[in-house]
Design a protein around this motif. Structure first.
Motif, PDB file in Angstrom:
ATOM      1  N   ALA A 104       5.529  67.044  74.100  1.00 48.44           N
ATOM      2  CA  ALA A 104       4.603  65.916  74.482  1.00 48.44           C
ATOM      3  C   ALA A 104       4.727  64.483  74.486  1.00 48.44           C
ATOM      4  N   GLN A 105       5.797  63.976  73.866  1.00 47.07           N
ATOM      5  CA  GLN A 105       6.372  62.723  74.083  1.00 47.07           C
ATOM      6  C   GLN A 105       7.031  62.667  75.433  1.00 47.07           C
ATOM      7  N   ARG A 107       6.677  64.489  78.196  1.00 44.56           N
ATOM      8  CA  ARG A 107       5.634  64.532  79.106  1.00 44.56           C
ATOM      9  C   ARG A 107       4.747  63.584  79.418  1.00 44.56           C
ATOM     10  N   ASN A 108       4.267  62.746  78.195  1.00 41.87           N
ATOM     11  CA  ASN A 108       3.376  61.667  78.313  1.00 41.87           C
ATOM     12  C   ASN A 108       4.084  60.309  78.738  1.00 41.87           C
ATOM     13  N   ARG A 109       5.372  60.415  78.525  1.00 44.38           N
ATOM     14  CA  ARG A 109       6.237  59.211  79.064  1.00 44.38           C
ATOM     15  C   ARG A 109       6.229  59.228  80.670  1.00 44.38           C
ATOM     16  N   GLY A 111       4.003  61.233  82.345  1.00 45.07           N
ATOM     17  CA  GLY A 111       2.527  61.023  82.769  1.00 45.07           C
ATOM     18  C   GLY A 111       2.206  59.993  82.880  1.00 45.07           C
ATOM     19  N   ARG A 112       2.321  59.128  81.942  1.00 47.45           N
ATOM     20  CA  ARG A 112       1.837  57.724  82.094  1.00 47.45           C
ATOM     21  C   ARG A 112       2.162  57.030  83.460  1.00 47.45           C
ATOM     22  N   GLU A 116      -1.456  60.697  84.682  1.00 46.27           N
ATOM     23  CA  GLU A 116      -1.899  62.137  84.367  1.00 46.27           C
ATOM     24  C   GLU A 116      -2.317  61.995  82.979  1.00 46.27           C
ATOM     25  N   GLU A 117      -3.243  62.755  82.728  1.00 44.58           N
ATOM     26  CA  GLU A 117      -3.914  62.687  81.515  1.00 44.58           C
ATOM     27  C   GLU A 117      -2.924  63.230  80.323  1.00 44.58           C
ATOM     28  N   GLU A 118      -3.318  62.753  78.981  1.00 46.17           N
ATOM     29  CA  GLU A 118      -2.418  62.762  77.981  1.00 46.17           C
ATOM     30  C   GLU A 118      -2.064  64.267  77.423  1.00 46.17           C
ATOM     31  N   PHE A 119      -0.962  64.942  77.468  1.00 50.38           N
ATOM     32  CA  PHE A 119      -0.588  66.215  76.923  1.00 50.38           C
ATOM     33  C   PHE A 119      -0.651  66.190  75.375  1.00 50.38           C
ATOM     34  N   VAL A 120      -1.500  66.859  74.886  1.00 50.19           N
ATOM     35  CA  VAL A 120      -1.618  67.383  73.406  1.00 50.19           C
ATOM     36  C   VAL A 120      -0.800  68.315  73.090  1.00 50.19           C
TER      37      VAL A 120
END
Length: 548
Positions: A104-105, A107-109, A111-112, A116-120
């Motif tokens: 998640a960390q 992908r979110n780095r 994705g930002r 993109e939407e936040e991955f949970v």
């Protein structure tokens, strides 16, 4: 009283079954799907907060991996297991949560930067810790009442430390029935743990079929073959690199290596180092080394009673931190390196392969099943190069394999186990590849004289009347293009589209037709403005990201 088949129905992973008795909802296992997904599973038909109990047959993630997700979404009831299963679940579920949080960390780095939407993650380490507070344990042979009219008892499944067949005795009004879940049945004569026990009487049996189409080869001389691989490699001045699953397989290897060292079977290399490079494997080995006497076979128990730890020895080293792992290959001393994952698809083993595959003095020793397309399978197939970390690594090391290092019962032993229940027993077959579940059900019915069916996800049976009350809707997962064929099953066998899957195939063909229309539209766009073309391309990219 009803049973609903949810996961591992015509598939190998993601075990999950729902029992409904006197208004109570009981889940037997709740695992993650791993590898290639073949069919769409139904959702659990009740909310997590409406589930009254969970019973786990053993700790493997494909049987327990979604339990913390249920806890995170409202489940607060008991989780029944053996003590060893609870201890292994603690480390395996925490490891699963760490992997998800790390992903998640990452992908979110990424994705930002692209909006993109936040991955949970499916769940967190905190969810695992909350789940562990709900575990309730008991030993083999002890009957436990979990609700009024519902009891469970465990017999040893011989698959993993603490693995169990679970017998339910259920009563609803004046009707009493019993149903036995095999969980995963173990191979015979494995080190450390007992062979599977005979099944108790049951009106119904839910039996796995992972190896329902295979027979194990004659039991190899594990000590002899390991000794030969170690001797020849150390004589050449190389390392023996062993990809091994962190829980179960690693401890079996340590058991055999302890024998080799104690008996001095490797000559002229006294004190050769053995390194376990996997935090999960290290923790699992500590559990195998702790007070788990009730789960050992007679040979291992005799060692414990004599003051001998079955899975440790002098010159055994463990690596936990990344820095410790990196230092392993900086040391030129010939050694044995045991690391996860077992199919070489992830984890630290890939680093060790990168450093050792190109060295002709080294050996890569394969001791487990390798799914088609994995790095491990490619090595066994004789690949001259494999790609690791974006780099083509030449394969010059010796590639060896020890067969039948399997923790699963084969077809013969599965049928023998089923044959020991009563002739009137209704048998359900699950936890196997699509075609294997069907063929194994027919074999079981033919050889044992017992009714046997292989339910799909969503099938519901009335246990009081032994009747099918809801037939499943079969929805295959189609992953490849029409030209490229369909997806693959976990075994690597091609998935065949049958009459029962034509509805989904038709929908897929509609999608292909739509794709062809899109290509025609793109062809008509030539000559339009750059602004128009870039906007159109951006919309297509967004669709690819959403559905890819």
């Amino acid at each position: 009283m009803k049973i609903t088949f949810i996961g591992a129905a015509h598939e190998v992973t993601g075990s999950c079954t729902l029992l409904e008795v006197s208004g109570r909802n009981i889940l037997v296992d709740c695992g993650m799907e791993q590898g290639t997904d073949i069919f769409e599973n139904i959702e659990i038909p009740v909310a997590p907060s409406d589930i009254d109990a969970i019973v786990a047959t053993h700790a493997h993630i494909d049987h327990t991996g979604k339990i913390p997700f249920l806890v995170a979404n409202g489940y607060s009831g008991p989780i029944y297991t053996t003590e060893a299963t609870r201890e292994l679940c603690r480390i395996m579920l925490l490891d699963s949560a760490h992997i998800q949080e790390f992903e998640a960390q990452w992908r979110n780095r990424k994705g930002r930067r692209s909006g993109e939407e936040e991955f949970v993650p499916l769940y967190t380490t905190e969810d695992v810790q909350n789940a562990m507070k709900l575990f309730v344990t008991s030993g083999y042979g002890t009957e436990t009442e979990i609700f009024d009219g519902v009891t469970i008892s465990y017999t040893d499944a011989g698959h993993l430390l603490g693995s169990a067949n679970v017998l339910f005795r259920i009563k609803e009004g004046d009707t009493e029935k019993s149903i036995l879940f095999s969980g995963d049945l173990g191979n015979l004569d494995k080190p450390l743990i007992r062979s599977p026990q005979d099944p108790p009487h049951a009106d119904y049996v839910v039996c796995e079929s992972t190896y329902g189409d295979r027979l194990h080869a004659e039991k190899p001389d594990y000590v002899g073959e390991l000794t030969d691989a170690i001797q020849k490699t150390l004589d050449r001045g190389g390392n023996v690199v062993i990809p091994a699953f962190a829980v179960g397989r690693t401890q079996e290897l340590l058991y055999y290596i302890r024998i080799i060292k104690e008996e001095g079977l490797v000559r002229n290399h006294d004190g050769f180092p053995v390194i376990v490079d996997s935090p999960l494997a290290v923790e699992a080995t500590n559990i195998y080394s702790s007070e788990m006497n009730g789960y050992y076979d007679e040979e291992a128990l005799a060692l414990v009673n004599a003051g001998i730890n079955p899975v440790t020895f002098p010159d055994l080293k463990v690596s936990v931190s990344s820095d410790e792992s990196k230092m392993i290959n900086e040391d030129s001393t010939p050694k044995i390196i045991i690391s996860a994952s077992g199919m070489c698809e992830a984890g630290r083993i890939r680093h060790h392969l990168k450093h050792n595959l190109w060295r002709p003095e080294c050996t890569v020793l394969i001791v487990g099943y390798q799914s088609a397309g994995t790095v491990g399978a490619k090595l066994l197939e004789g690949a001259e190069f494999v790609k690791l970390f974006g780099e083509d690594i030449q394969v010059r090391a010796e590639i060896r394999q020890i067969d039948s290092f399997s923790s699963h019962a084969d077809k013969k032993h599965l049928l023998e186990w089923i044959g020991k229940v009563d002739p009137s027993t209704q048998v359900f077959i699950n936890h196997g590849e699509n075609e294997v579940t069907e063929s194994f059900a027919m074999e079981a019915a033919k050889l044992t004289g017992k009714p046997a069916v292989a339910p799909y996800s969503g099938e519901v049976w009335d246990l009081a009347e032994c009747t099918l009350v809801h037939k499943a809707e079969i929805v295959p997962v189609i992953r490849k293009s029409a030209q490229g064929g369909s997806g693959q099953e976990p075994s690597g066998k091609g998935y065949k589209v049958t009459e029962s899957t034509q509805r989904a195939v038709s929908a897929y063909n509609d999608l292909v037709t739509t794709g062809e229309k899109l290509m025609q539209l793109i062809g008509r766009c030539q000559g339009r403005s750059n602004k128009h073309l870039r906007a159109f391309a951006a919309e297509i990219e967004a669709l690819i990201k959403k559905w890819g």
